[in-house]
Write a protein that holds these residues in place. Sequence first.
Motif, short mmCIF file in Angstrom:
data_model
loop_
_atom_site.label_atom_id
_atom_site.label_comp_id
_atom_site.label_asym_id
_atom_site.label_seq_id
_atom_site.Cartn_x
_atom_site.Cartn_y
_atom_site.Cartn_z
N LEU A 68 0.66 -1.17 -0.11
CA LEU A 68 -0.17 0.27 -0.25
C LEU A 68 0.74 1.58 -0.04
O LEU A 68 0.33 2.48 -0.70
CB LEU A 68 -0.50 0.36 1.72
CG LEU A 68 -2.31 -0.91 1.67
CD1 LEU A 68 -2.55 -0.70 2.55
CD2 LEU A 68 -2.75 -1.32 0.02
N MET A 69 1.63 1.14 1.02
CA MET A 69 2.63 2.45 0.58
C MET A 69 3.63 2.73 -0.43
O MET A 69 4.03 3.95 -0.42
CB MET A 69 3.70 2.28 2.64
CG MET A 69 2.63 2.95 3.28
SD MET A 69 3.35 2.65 5.23
CE MET A 69 4.07 4.49 5.00
N THR A 70 3.98 1.67 -1.06
CA THR A 70 4.74 1.40 -1.97
C THR A 70 4.09 1.94 -3.34
O THR A 70 4.47 3.91 -4.32
CB THR A 70 5.03 0.45 -2.17
OG1 THR A 70 5.95 -0.06 -1.89
CG2 THR A 70 6.27 0.63 -3.58
N ASN A 71 2.78 1.67 -2.71
CA ASN A 71 1.77 2.59 -4.23
C ASN A 71 1.63 4.09 -4.10
O ASN A 71 0.92 5.10 -4.45
CB ASN A 71 0.54 1.48 -4.23
CG ASN A 71 1.12 0.36 -5.33
OD1 ASN A 71 0.78 0.92 -6.82
ND2 ASN A 71 0.93 -0.27 -4.78
N ASN A 72 1.25 5.06 -2.36
CA ASN A 72 1.08 5.63 -2.13
C ASN A 72 1.77 6.25 -2.44
O ASN A 72 2.35 7.43 -3.13
CB ASN A 72 0.76 5.74 -0.55
CG ASN A 72 -0.04 4.77 -0.08
OD1 ASN A 72 -1.45 5.03 -0.77
ND2 ASN A 72 -0.38 4.48 1.28
N ARG A 73 3.31 6.43 -2.18
CA ARG A 73 4.43 7.46 -2.14
C ARG A 73 4.72 7.47 -3.93
O ARG A 73 4.58 8.52 -4.90
CB ARG A 73 5.57 6.50 -1.95
CG ARG A 73 7.13 7.52 -2.42
CD ARG A 73 8.37 6.50 -1.37
NE ARG A 73 9.12 5.50 -2.37
CZ ARG A 73 9.17 5.17 -3.75
NH1 ARG A 73 9.08 5.89 -3.98
NH2 ARG A 73 9.49 4.08 -4.27
N LEU A 74 4.57 6.25 -4.35
CA LEU A 74 4.94 6.08 -6.30
C LEU A 74 3.83 7.29 -6.98
O LEU A 74 3.53 8.23 -7.60
CB LEU A 74 5.12 4.68 -7.07
CG LEU A 74 5.93 3.87 -6.08
CD1 LEU A 74 5.79 2.62 -6.90
CD2 LEU A 74 7.58 4.96 -7.64
N ASN A 75 2.91 7.08 -6.21
CA ASN A 75 1.32 8.30 -6.54
C ASN A 75 0.75 8.94 -5.87
O ASN A 75 0.61 9.83 -6.23
CB ASN A 75 0.17 7.36 -6.75
CG ASN A 75 -0.03 5.69 -6.90
OD1 ASN A 75 0.55 5.64 -8.23
ND2 ASN A 75 -0.90 4.51 -6.50
N GLY A 76 2.66 9.55 -4.78
CA GLY A 76 2.38 11.15 -4.47
C GLY A 76 0.96 10.93 -3.99
O GLY A 76 0.70 12.77 -3.04
N CYS A 77 0.80 10.05 -3.02
CA CYS A 77 -0.55 10.53 -2.57
C CYS A 77 -0.40 10.67 -1.28
O CYS A 77 -0.09 10.03 -0.26
CB CYS A 77 -0.73 9.53 -2.37
SG CYS A 77 -3.40 9.92 -2.05
N THR A 78 -0.35 12.15 -0.57
CA THR A 78 0.32 13.02 0.66
C THR A 78 -1.24 12.21 1.73
O THR A 78 -0.89 12.39 2.36
CB THR A 78 0.20 14.23 1.06
OG1 THR A 78 -1.50 14.65 0.30
CG2 THR A 78 1.62 14.85 -0.14
N TYR A 79 -2.32 12.17 1.25
CA TYR A 79 -3.60 11.87 2.58
C TYR A 79 -3.21 10.02 3.12
O TYR A 79 -2.92 10.34 3.93
CB TYR A 79 -4.64 12.24 2.17
CG TYR A 79 -5.75 11.66 3.07
CD1 TYR A 79 -6.60 12.03 3.76
CD2 TYR A 79 -6.02 10.18 3.30
CE1 TYR A 79 -7.80 11.65 4.86
CE2 TYR A 79 -6.66 9.74 3.71
CZ TYR A 79 -7.51 10.10 4.51
OH TYR A 79 -8.71 10.25 5.60
#
Length: 188
Positions: A68-79
């Motif tokens: 999940l966090m790898t995707n969050n980081r790659l997608n630039g999702c601050t929330y």
Amino acid sequence: MTSFPVHTHETAPEGSKEILTNVEKSYGFLPNLMATFAESPAAIEAYAAISGIFEKSDFTATEKQIILMTNNRLNGCTYCMAAHTTISQMQGVPQDVIEALRDGSPVEDPKLEALLTFAAQVNEQRGVLDPADIDAFLAAGYTKANVLEVIVGTAMKVMSNYTNHVADTPVDGAFQANAWTPDQSVAA
């Protein structure tokens, strides 16, 4: 600029209210992401369903957060980075793993690093993987079912990350201590 409401139980469409109630019971508060998803009963139901399905995967809490966090980081999702950092801390994910996920650095454990690498490949290559990528993931001790479960986690993050980008979802106070910006990432 188009703004999206952060709904309450009173303002949410009828078809979203039951899910909001269940989410609030589970978290102890109503996260802004879910309150934003509530604008569309179909969207909130889809996200709640895929989240529940991903929880059934064979991955440990740490492995789930790596995906999940790898995707969050790659997608630039601050929330989602702030939220999942908090969730990771609550689930006992090792601090060095959390820091690596936030800044894009490698994880020391070889099996977890293989998962992080594979999750990044699925995201960055949009699922068009070289057979060697899959073979390396399997050689690290994961299964073909895990390959598909990484895709489930990635789909879950596409839903939440893209919604947060479109709606500019405000980070909840409960997650503020773990605020994150994409420039914190060494490999963004």
